[in-house]
Design a protein around this motif. Structure first.
Motif, PDB file in Angstrom:
ATOM      1  N   PRO A 392       0.824  -1.221   0.000  1.00  0.00           N
ATOM      2  CA  PRO A 392       0.000   0.000   0.000  1.00  0.00           C
ATOM      3  C   PRO A 392       0.853   1.265   0.000  1.00  0.00           C
ATOM      4  O   PRO A 392       0.572   2.209  -0.745  1.00  0.00           O
ATOM      5  N   LYS A 393       1.932   1.229   0.766  1.00  0.00           N
ATOM      6  CA  LYS A 393       2.806   2.399   0.869  1.00  0.00           C
ATOM      7  C   LYS A 393       3.500   2.676  -0.473  1.00  0.00           C
ATOM      8  O   LYS A 393       3.526   3.811  -0.964  1.00  0.00           O
ATOM      9  N   ARG A 396       0.997   4.025  -3.092  1.00  0.00           N
ATOM     10  CA  ARG A 396       0.700   5.461  -2.964  1.00  0.00           C
ATOM     11  C   ARG A 396       1.848   6.304  -3.505  1.00  0.00           C
ATOM     12  O   ARG A 396       1.633   7.324  -4.168  1.00  0.00           O
ATOM     13  N   SER A 426      -3.566  -6.101  -3.212  1.00  0.00           N
ATOM     14  CA  SER A 426      -3.339  -5.713  -1.813  1.00  0.00           C
ATOM     15  C   SER A 426      -3.543  -4.204  -1.625  1.00  0.00           C
ATOM     16  O   SER A 426      -3.930  -3.763  -0.548  1.00  0.00           O
ATOM     17  N   GLN A 427      -3.316  -3.423  -2.674  1.00  0.00           N
ATOM     18  CA  GLN A 427      -3.575  -1.975  -2.555  1.00  0.00           C
ATOM     19  C   GLN A 427      -5.072  -1.720  -2.380  1.00  0.00           C
ATOM     20  O   GLN A 427      -5.479  -0.794  -1.683  1.00  0.00           O
ATOM     21  N   ARG A 429      -7.008  -3.479  -0.845  1.00  0.00           N
ATOM     22  CA  ARG A 429      -7.409  -3.809   0.541  1.00  0.00           C
ATOM     23  C   ARG A 429      -7.094  -2.662   1.501  1.00  0.00           C
ATOM     24  O   ARG A 429      -7.474  -2.682   2.650  1.00  0.00           O
ATOM     25  N   ASP A 430      -6.367  -1.680   0.993  1.00  0.00           N
ATOM     26  CA  ASP A 430      -6.036  -0.494   1.797  1.00  0.00           C
ATOM     27  C   ASP A 430      -7.296   0.399   1.849  1.00  0.00           C
ATOM     28  O   ASP A 430      -7.718   0.947   0.832  1.00  0.00           O
ATOM     29  N   TRP A 433      -7.392   3.807   0.115  1.00  0.00           N
ATOM     30  CA  TRP A 433      -6.859   3.895  -1.247  1.00  0.00           C
ATOM     31  C   TRP A 433      -7.581   4.927  -2.119  1.00  0.00           C
ATOM     32  O   TRP A 433      -6.959   5.769  -2.764  1.00  0.00           O
TER      33      TRP A 433
END
Ligand SMILES: Nc1nc2c(ncn2[C@@H]2O[C@H](COP(=O)(O)OP(=O)(O)OP(=O)(O)O)[C@@H](O)[C@H]2O)c(=O)[nH]1
Length: 593
Positions: A392-393, A396, A426-427, A429-430, A433
């Motif tokens: 996720p990091k 972004r 997986s992003q 799931r953030d 997002w």
């Protein structure tokens, strides 16, 4: 009379197939016959010429040959006269022994044989001469037979060697000969400082051919494919059958990764054309997976290169078969660096409208400048990022950088209509997002329609309860959704309708089979028609040849991306691809804000 005897001797020597006489041996009979004047009448009887010649050879050749043999020693001997008798005696002994073995004994045997043949009581001199000539002829024939036997033995020997070095079914070099040929190619490559590439080719699901059509049909297919592979490589390249359904090609020299990719694709396509089998009009199709290792970068020996190309081939199989993969060394376990602690950058690859030749969008592709291994593509590090929970990091960070680049291009009036970024499951799931999307657009002053998000079919099929709200939020913002690698995943038509994507990206594995494979053509035609009927745009990825471009264009797929139009590369302030009208305009879709 003396002249006639000499001629006879010369003739019989010539007829016997012996080498033409040297001047010394030419002179010898004259000397011998001069001396034979007395010897020829021994016991008051005149022997026939050939008997006299034989005897003269035995008696007279020794001093003459001895004199010739000792000639180089004379000056030394004169200088040390006291040694001369000893030296002469020793030399004479050695010479006599040598001559006796090599010349006198065989000649005596001839003389005896001719003497027996030429019985003076029963035969005339001319009959004797005929018999000598006959003997010479027979010797010549025996010699000729011996030469033929030697030739046959040599031919048999080289055939045995060829059989030991060739594959029985295809006649291609086997692994052993390939090893020898590789050694030569390696020496040349080192001398001329050019790289080589080893391609490991393994047929996909070949076992099924044997199982369904039988082993003989499998053999026929292997033979046909070996011929096609041979036709698909250059004269200077080496092809061998490693065994079973595995082949190897050594490309030498290799002029760049693009030509390497073209060669690999040529081989893959050569395999994929259906093979007619038997008389009943049956045919079979197989595909091939290819792994590539480069010399000297990936290995210095054939064993190491084969091992690494084999590893790459398994990667190609794992990625869906019918494709090639280039060997990349794995990072070591001790390597603790991650993309977040290193230098992450974006490279860009344009999507071209083949009707105008202009770039309608550009895809951002992550690259990590590894501290030791150089610039790495996502496949080399995303697993590690996912495992560390950093996706996720990183997502972004990538999104923000893509928006920043688009803003820079817009400011310099060199922007494509849209940029796209790849997003992983997986992003999605953030929970933050969609909000991060909105923030990046605002921060860099972009319109939502200037950004597209690429998600693979499989990511979109994961956990609908998490994915769908994010997709809805994205639609609300007005950001475009692209389905990546379309055609290779498990997406149902119901889910496709639900997702409402802006564009489908046709997977490179279909494109790579164009223009020769009718099934790939039919598949792409079907995707284009389906997309059009649902008012969805289509982009073909992995376009590498003009023939692929034209085939896609003919099917109505005008937005194309691939090495033919440009490899991914670092951003330029003023990109050198021609920027055209908005992709949305080109596909008659309004930009949503
Ligand atoms: N007809 C024929 N078959 C052979 C010959 N040599 C090996 N084979 C068969 O080739 C098949 C090779 O199978 P694999 O490469 O292991 O498996 P595959 O079905 O190709 O599957 P993947 O490689 O995983 O795509 C085996 O079934 C062997 O028995 C041969 O000379 N002639």
């Amino acid at each position: 009379m003396a002249g006639t005897s000499n001629d006879n001797l010369r003739n019989s020597m010539r007829n016997s197939g012996w080498p033409e006489a040297s001047p010394a041996t030419e002179r010898m009979p004259e000397r011998l016959t001069e001396r034979s004047g007395a010897g020829g009448h021994a016991a008051g009887r005149r022997w026939p010429t050939h008997v006299r010649v034989g005897a003269a050879l035995a008696a007279g050749a020794v001093p003459v040959a001895l004199g010739a043999w000792l000639a180089p020693w004379w000056p030394v001997a004169w200088g040390a006269q006291s040694l001369w008798p000893t030296l002469a005696a020793v030399s004479a002994g050695v010479t006599y022994a040598t001559l006796r073995k090599t010349l006198l004994q065989p000649l005596s045997a001839v003389a005896l044989r001719t003497g027996l043949l030429a019985d003076p009581d029963a035969a005339s001199a001319s009959q004797s001469r005929d018999q000598v000539a006959l003997l010479g002829q027979q010797m010549s024939q025996a010699h000729e037979r011996l030469r033929m036997l030697e030739g046959a033995l040599e031919a048999g020997h080289s055939e045995l060697r060829r059989l030991a070095m060739a594959d029985q079914l295809t006649g291609l070099p086997n692994r052993r000969l390939f090893g020898e040929l590789f050694d030569h190619a390696r020496a040349t490559a080192l001398r001329q400082r050019h790289p080589m590439a080893l391609l490991y080719i393994d047929l996909d699901h070949f076992k099924q051919v044997n199982d369904t059509l039988g082993h003989p049909a499998g053999d026929e297919l292997l033979l046909c494919i070996s011929q096609r592979l041979r036709d698909a490589v250059r004269e200077s390249d080496l092809l061998c059958r490693l065994g079973g359904d595995e082949f190897a090609v050594l490309l030498t020299p290799v002029a760049g990764v693009e030509l390497l990719a073209q060669a690999a694709l040529r081989l893959i396509h050569a395999v994929e054309v259906p093979v007619p089998l038997g008389q009943q009009g049956a045919s079979a199709s197989v595909s091939a997976s290819v792994g590539i290792a480069c010399f000297p970068r990936d290995g210095d020996t054939l064993e190491l290169l084969l091992q690494r190309a084999d590893q790459a081939m398994y990667q190609a199989k794992a990625a869906g078969r019918s494709r090639f993969s280039i060997y990349r060394p794995n990072t070591t376990d001790e390597d603790t660096s991650t993309p977040l602690s290193g230098d992450m950058r974006l490279h860009w690859q344009p999507v071209i409208d083949t009707r105008t030749g202009q770039a309608v969008s550009a895809e951002a592709l992550m690259r990590w400048q590894h501290p030791r291994e150089g610039l790495l593509p996502p496949a080399r590090f995303l697993g590690k990022v996912e495992a560390a929970g950093d996706m996720p990091k990183l997502g972004r960070q990538t999104l923000d950088e893509a928006c920043a680049q688009m803003a820079r291009w817009k400011a310099s009036h060199h922007s494509p209509a849209q940029v796209s970024v790849n997003v992983s499951a997986s992003q999605l799931r953030d929970p933050g997002w969609a909000q991060a999307l909105d923030e990046s657009l605002r921060k860099h002053g972009l319109l939502a329609g200037e950004l597209a998000v690429e998600l693979t079919e499989s990511s979109l099929m994961e956990d609908a309860e998490t994915v769908m709200p994010q997709i809805d939020a994205m639609h609300t913002l007005g950001v475009s959704l692209m389905v990546d690698d379309f055609g290779t995943g498990p997406m149902s038509l119901a889910r496709l309708q639900q997702l409402r994507p802006t564009r489908l990206k046709i997977d490179a594995s279909f494109v790579q089979r164009l223009p020769g494979d009718p099934r790939a053509l039919a598949m792409i035609d079907g995707i284009v028609r389906l997309a059009r009927s649902l008012d969805i745009g289509v982009v073909a990825e992995g376009v590498e040849t003009a023939a692929q471009r034209d085939a896609l264009h003919g099917l109505g797929c005008h937005h194309q991306q691939g090495y033919l139009f440009g490899a991914p590369r670092a951003p330029l302030d003023e990109p050198d691809w021609p920027v055209g009208p908005s992709i949305n305009k080109a596909s008659n879709r309004p930009i949503a804000h």
